[in-house]
Design a protein around this motif. Structure first.
Motif, short mmCIF file in Angstrom:
data_model
loop_
_atom_site.label_atom_id
_atom_site.label_comp_id
_atom_site.label_asym_id
_atom_site.label_seq_id
_atom_site.Cartn_x
_atom_site.Cartn_y
_atom_site.Cartn_z
N VAL A 180 3.06 -1.67 -19.16
CA VAL A 180 2.13 -0.99 -18.04
C VAL A 180 2.30 0.68 -17.60
CG1 VAL A 180 1.99 -3.32 -17.14
CG2 VAL A 180 3.60 -1.80 -16.24
N VAL A 181 1.36 1.12 -17.29
CA VAL A 181 1.50 2.34 -16.62
C VAL A 181 1.11 2.42 -15.39
CG1 VAL A 181 -0.78 2.82 -17.17
CG2 VAL A 181 0.78 4.71 -16.82
N GLN A 182 1.98 3.14 -14.57
CA GLN A 182 2.02 2.91 -12.95
C GLN A 182 1.56 4.44 -12.54
OE1 GLN A 182 5.37 1.17 -11.11
NE2 GLN A 182 4.99 2.33 -9.15
N LEU A 183 0.51 4.32 -11.52
CA LEU A 183 0.28 5.54 -11.04
C LEU A 183 0.48 5.39 -9.53
CD1 LEU A 183 -1.49 8.29 -10.86
CD2 LEU A 183 -3.52 6.90 -10.80
N ARG A 184 1.02 6.37 -8.94
CA ARG A 184 1.21 6.08 -7.26
C ARG A 184 0.73 7.53 -6.91
NH1 ARG A 184 6.39 3.75 -4.44
NH2 ARG A 184 5.69 4.22 -2.27
N ILE A 185 0.05 7.33 -5.84
CA ILE A 185 -0.55 8.54 -4.96
C ILE A 185 -0.18 8.38 -3.40
CG2 ILE A 185 -2.47 10.02 -4.16
CD1 ILE A 185 -3.73 8.28 -6.97
N GLN A 186 0.60 9.27 -2.57
CA GLN A 186 1.06 9.24 -1.76
C GLN A 186 0.96 10.36 -0.66
OE1 GLN A 186 5.43 8.11 -1.61
NE2 GLN A 186 5.33 7.41 0.28
N ASP A 187 0.32 10.30 0.41
CA ASP A 187 0.01 11.37 1.23
C ASP A 187 0.64 11.06 2.68
OD1 ASP A 187 -1.84 10.39 3.81
OD2 ASP A 187 -2.85 9.58 1.68
N ASP A 188 0.96 12.32 3.34
CA ASP A 188 1.70 12.20 4.68
C ASP A 188 0.58 12.67 5.85
OD1 ASP A 188 1.15 14.87 4.50
OD2 ASP A 188 2.98 15.58 4.78
N GLY A 189 -0.64 11.97 5.49
CA GLY A 189 -1.59 12.31 6.59
C GLY A 189 -1.70 11.36 7.52
N VAL A 190 -2.95 11.06 8.30
CA VAL A 190 -2.84 10.47 9.66
C VAL A 190 -3.11 8.86 9.33
CG1 VAL A 190 -4.31 12.32 10.63
CG2 VAL A 190 -5.48 10.53 9.27
N GLY A 191 -3.38 8.42 8.05
CA GLY A 191 -3.03 6.95 7.76
C GLY A 191 -4.25 6.07 8.28
N PHE A 192 -4.32 5.03 8.22
CA PHE A 192 -5.60 4.14 8.63
C PHE A 192 -5.20 2.72 8.51
CE2 PHE A 192 -6.13 4.74 4.26
CZ PHE A 192 -6.30 3.64 3.74
N ASN A 193 -6.01 1.70 9.09
CA ASN A 193 -5.61 0.55 9.09
C ASN A 193 -6.53 -0.13 7.85
OD1 ASN A 193 -6.47 -2.54 9.29
ND2 ASN A 193 -5.09 -2.14 11.45
N VAL A 194 -5.86 -0.45 6.68
CA VAL A 194 -6.39 -0.83 5.55
C VAL A 194 -7.30 -2.04 5.79
CG1 VAL A 194 -5.88 -1.57 3.26
CG2 VAL A 194 -4.51 -0.06 4.22
N ASP A 195 -7.02 -2.99 6.33
CA ASP A 195 -7.92 -4.32 6.45
C ASP A 195 -9.30 -3.69 7.16
OD1 ASP A 195 -6.23 -5.90 5.34
OD2 ASP A 195 -5.21 -6.77 7.27
N ASP A 196 -9.11 -2.87 8.28
CA ASP A 196 -10.37 -2.42 8.96
C ASP A 196 -11.06 -1.70 8.10
OD1 ASP A 196 -9.47 -3.63 11.37
OD2 ASP A 196 -9.08 -1.81 12.32
N ALA A 197 -10.61 -0.94 7.14
CA ALA A 197 -11.35 0.11 6.33
C ALA A 197 -12.07 -0.82 5.28
CB ALA A 197 -10.43 1.02 5.49
N LYS A 198 -11.45 -2.02 4.77
CA LYS A 198 -11.93 -2.61 3.66
C LYS A 198 -13.13 -3.53 4.20
CE LYS A 198 -8.10 -3.72 0.68
NZ LYS A 198 -7.16 -4.62 0.29
N ASN A 199 -13.26 -3.61 5.64
CA ASN A 199 -14.43 -4.46 6.18
C ASN A 199 -15.56 -3.71 6.69
OD1 ASN A 199 -12.88 -6.92 5.86
ND2 ASN A 199 -11.79 -6.69 8.06
N LYS A 200 -15.42 -2.38 6.40
CA LYS A 200 -16.52 -1.46 7.02
C LYS A 200 -17.47 -1.46 5.72
CE LYS A 200 -14.01 1.40 10.37
NZ LYS A 200 -13.73 2.73 10.69
N LYS A 201 -18.85 -0.99 6.01
CA LYS A 201 -19.70 -1.09 4.86
C LYS A 201 -19.61 0.10 3.99
CE LYS A 201 -23.19 -3.88 7.15
NZ LYS A 201 -23.47 -4.90 6.45
N ARG A 202 -18.87 1.30 4.77
CA ARG A 202 -18.71 2.43 3.78
C ARG A 202 -17.38 2.57 3.33
NH1 ARG A 202 -22.08 7.35 5.63
NH2 ARG A 202 -20.79 7.91 3.68
N VAL A 203 -16.80 1.70 2.28
CA VAL A 203 -15.50 1.73 1.89
C VAL A 203 -15.96 1.78 0.50
CG1 VAL A 203 -14.34 0.54 3.88
CG2 VAL A 203 -15.30 -0.82 2.05
N GLY A 204 -16.88 2.33 -0.16
CA GLY A 204 -17.19 2.52 -1.47
C GLY A 204 -15.69 2.94 -2.40
#
Length: 124
Positions: free
Chosen positions: A61-85
C-alpha cells in the motif's frame, strides 16, 4: 503543488517521502486528487500555520498523510452538512481505488487526513 500552495498561502509546508515502489497510475491519480482537495480545505477553512505531508509505502500500500495545525472541526458535524463535497469526495476517491481514507480533527487542534491505497489500485 505543495510549493505553489506554500507560496500562495504563506503556510509553512513540509513534505516527507519514503517509498521504494511507485504506485499504479490509478493510485497516483486518486492520491493526487485527495491531496489537492485536502489542500483546498486547509486553505479555505483551517487558518493553519503549518502543513505536514508525508508519503510512504510498504506491504503493498501507499500511505498519504496530510496534517495541519489549524482551527480543526467536528468531523461528524461536517459530514452531516450538505456542503461537504470535499470531505466526501476524498472518502469516495479512496474507496474507488480500493483503499481507505480517514479524517480526524478536533476543534482547536488541527486536522489529519490519512489515506491508504493499494500500490496496484485499479480504476473502479
Amino acid at each position: 503543488e505543495l510549493r505553489h500552495f506554500q507560496r500562495d498561502t504563506g503556510f509553512e509546508a513540509k513534505f516527507l517521502a519514503s517509498y521504494t515502489e511507485r504506485p499504479s497510475r490509478e493510485a497516483e491519480v486518486a492520491l493526487y486528487r485527495i491531496f489537492h482537495e485536502a489542500l483546498i480545505n486547509i486553505r479555505r477553512h483551517a487558518r493553519a500555520n503549518t502543513v505536514l505531508v508525508s508519503l510512504q509505502n510498504g506491504q503493498g500500500v501507499v500511505q498519504l498523510r496530510i496534517q495541519d495545525d489549524g482551527v480543526g472541526f467536528n468531523v461528524d458535524d461536517a459530514k452531516n452538512k450538505k456542503r461537504v463535497g470535499g470531505l466526501l469526495s476524498m472518502l469516495r476517491r479512496a474507496e474507488l481505488a480500493g483503499g481507505v481514507c480517514s479524517i480526524e480533527s478536533t476543534p482547536g487542534q488541527g486536522a489529519t487526513v490519512e489515506v491508504q491505497i493499494p500500490l496496484a489500485a485499479q480504476r473502479a
